[in-house]
Write a protein that holds these residues in place. Sequence first.
Motif, short mmCIF file in Angstrom:
data_model
loop_
_atom_site.label_atom_id
_atom_site.label_comp_id
_atom_site.label_asym_id
_atom_site.label_seq_id
_atom_site.Cartn_x
_atom_site.Cartn_y
_atom_site.Cartn_z
N PHE A 124 -1.44 -9.80 4.50
CA PHE A 124 -1.94 -9.64 3.12
C PHE A 124 -0.82 -9.59 2.10
O PHE A 124 -1.07 -9.44 0.91
N GLY A 168 8.96 -2.22 -2.96
CA GLY A 168 9.08 -3.62 -3.37
C GLY A 168 9.19 -4.52 -2.14
O GLY A 168 8.53 -4.29 -1.13
N GLY A 170 10.46 -6.00 1.25
CA GLY A 170 11.22 -5.58 2.42
C GLY A 170 10.76 -4.27 3.03
O GLY A 170 10.00 -3.51 2.44
N SER A 202 8.38 3.97 1.38
CA SER A 202 7.17 3.50 2.07
C SER A 202 7.56 2.68 3.28
O SER A 202 8.44 1.82 3.21
N SER A 225 2.12 2.77 5.29
CA SER A 225 1.15 1.70 5.05
C SER A 225 0.31 1.55 6.31
O SER A 225 0.78 0.98 7.30
N HIS A 227 -3.59 0.82 6.54
CA HIS A 227 -4.48 -0.33 6.29
C HIS A 227 -5.56 -0.60 7.33
O HIS A 227 -6.46 -1.39 7.10
N ASN A 301 -4.60 -6.48 -3.43
CA ASN A 301 -4.19 -7.39 -4.51
C ASN A 301 -4.20 -8.82 -3.98
O ASN A 301 -3.74 -9.06 -2.87
N GLY A 345 2.50 -5.80 -2.92
CA GLY A 345 2.26 -6.93 -2.03
C GLY A 345 2.35 -8.28 -2.71
O GLY A 345 2.24 -9.31 -2.06
N1 SAH Z 1 7.52 -2.63 3.73
C1 SAH Z 1 7.10 -1.38 3.22
C2 SAH Z 1 7.29 -1.21 1.74
C3 SAH Z 1 6.98 -2.39 0.85
S1 SAH Z 1 5.31 -2.91 0.71
C4 SAH Z 1 5.65 -1.14 3.58
O1 SAH Z 1 5.00 -2.06 4.04
O2 SAH Z 1 5.21 0.00 3.43
C5 SAH Z 1 4.59 -1.75 -0.45
C6 SAH Z 1 3.11 -1.49 -0.22
O3 SAH Z 1 2.30 -2.60 -0.63
C7 SAH Z 1 2.75 -1.23 1.23
O4 SAH Z 1 1.87 -0.13 1.29
C8 SAH Z 1 2.05 -2.52 1.59
O5 SAH Z 1 1.25 -2.37 2.71
C9 SAH Z 1 1.29 -2.80 0.32
N2 SAH Z 1 0.75 -4.14 0.20
C10 SAH Z 1 1.24 -5.29 0.69
N3 SAH Z 1 0.45 -6.32 0.33
C11 SAH Z 1 -0.56 -5.81 -0.41
C12 SAH Z 1 -1.66 -6.38 -1.09
N4 SAH Z 1 -1.89 -7.69 -1.09
N5 SAH Z 1 -2.47 -5.54 -1.78
C13 SAH Z 1 -2.24 -4.21 -1.82
N6 SAH Z 1 -1.20 -3.62 -1.21
C14 SAH Z 1 -0.37 -4.42 -0.51
#
Ligand code: SAH
Length: 357
Positions: A124, A168, A170, A202, A225, A227, A301, A345
Amino acid sequence: MTEKTELRGLLPEEIAQTLQEWGHPAYRGKQIFKWVQGRAVREAAEMTDLPQGLRSKIDAEQWLRPLALSRCRVSKDGTEKYLWQLADGELIETVLMPYLRSQTRDRVTVCLSTQAGCPLGCKFCATGQQGFRRNLTAGEIVSQVLDITHRKRQSDPDFKVTNLVFMGMGEPFLNYDQVRRAIELFTHPEGQNIGQRRITVSTSGIVPGIERFAQENWEINLALSLHAADDQLRSQWMPVNRQYPIEKVLDACRRYWEQGRRRLSVEYALIEGVNDRLEDARQLGKLFTRWPIHLNVIPVNPVTESGARRPDKARMVQFLDELKRQGIDAVIREERGVDIEAACGQLRGAAHGEGET
Ligand code: SAH
Ligand code: SF4
């Protein structure tokens, strides 16, 4: 520490060490650190209380390396997204979220990248779809805040970033040492002096990283994260789950919480028809019956490649109500900057879309 390490990635005593090799007194280490980290200067010429010879030496060594801004886009909700080009041409993004309510500037949050791209390939996530380029250095991580601060202070001398989220591009725990160093720099009293409790890292669930984080002697917040509450589904959307399945990740997170410092935040992006049934909410709630966490439910998103869509409002509220019924502290978090692809994301490190400023 070699002279190759950029000035922005160094602590005062490390700067002092190089200065001494160059024949300058050690106390200038702290002086330079204050200019670089506290005042966010971009050139040696701005360090007006340094001898000219030392300023020239810093320039000649290319010791101070600010980021080059490729573009900045501004959302209608005030969120700003910065695209930077690094010295080797890699592109990364940073998001600034000022809270302008009631004109008080009590919170200015920056969302930081820790890698160019990401190797974990969550379905995602736009960053995950781009693949991995490389880890960022601590200097590149702190520069995201320093260069935004420098730019903002041109028109607003009191501008200050107050909160940081490592959310952000990574995976921070795949670049642990540089992230750790960046945190040391950000929290240093002579630098940006950002409070530990105002920083959140995160992770997608890298168990050794969570374990190391739990051992640190600090009060930085941790977000997971998640999900999906089921291993099969989670592995499908987040391949990292095959290596670190839910139970192992939650065990590590629980140990972090048991260290007695901070409550864990859990992120759960709701995807229509994938993880948004009441049954999913029940299963999710069951994971946290015996320890308190804070759950952020985020309407997913849109990311072009994923096809993931948000459920409608009624369904989100039902999902939330089911969690609350189970006693979970859960909220729906509306994302900011979706119109400029600056929401969670959506970062991909490429010039993309309209509305350049
Ligand atoms: N790699 C780390 C930090 C960066 S991502 C992580 O995954 O936690 C930051 C956040 O955005 C994470 O919670 C991730 O799961 C979320 N994320 C990624 N894609 C997304 C999307 N399309 N919609 C909502 N959240 C998303
Ligand atoms: Fe990487 Fe986090 Fe995106 Fe997954 S959600 S691909 S871990 S940045």
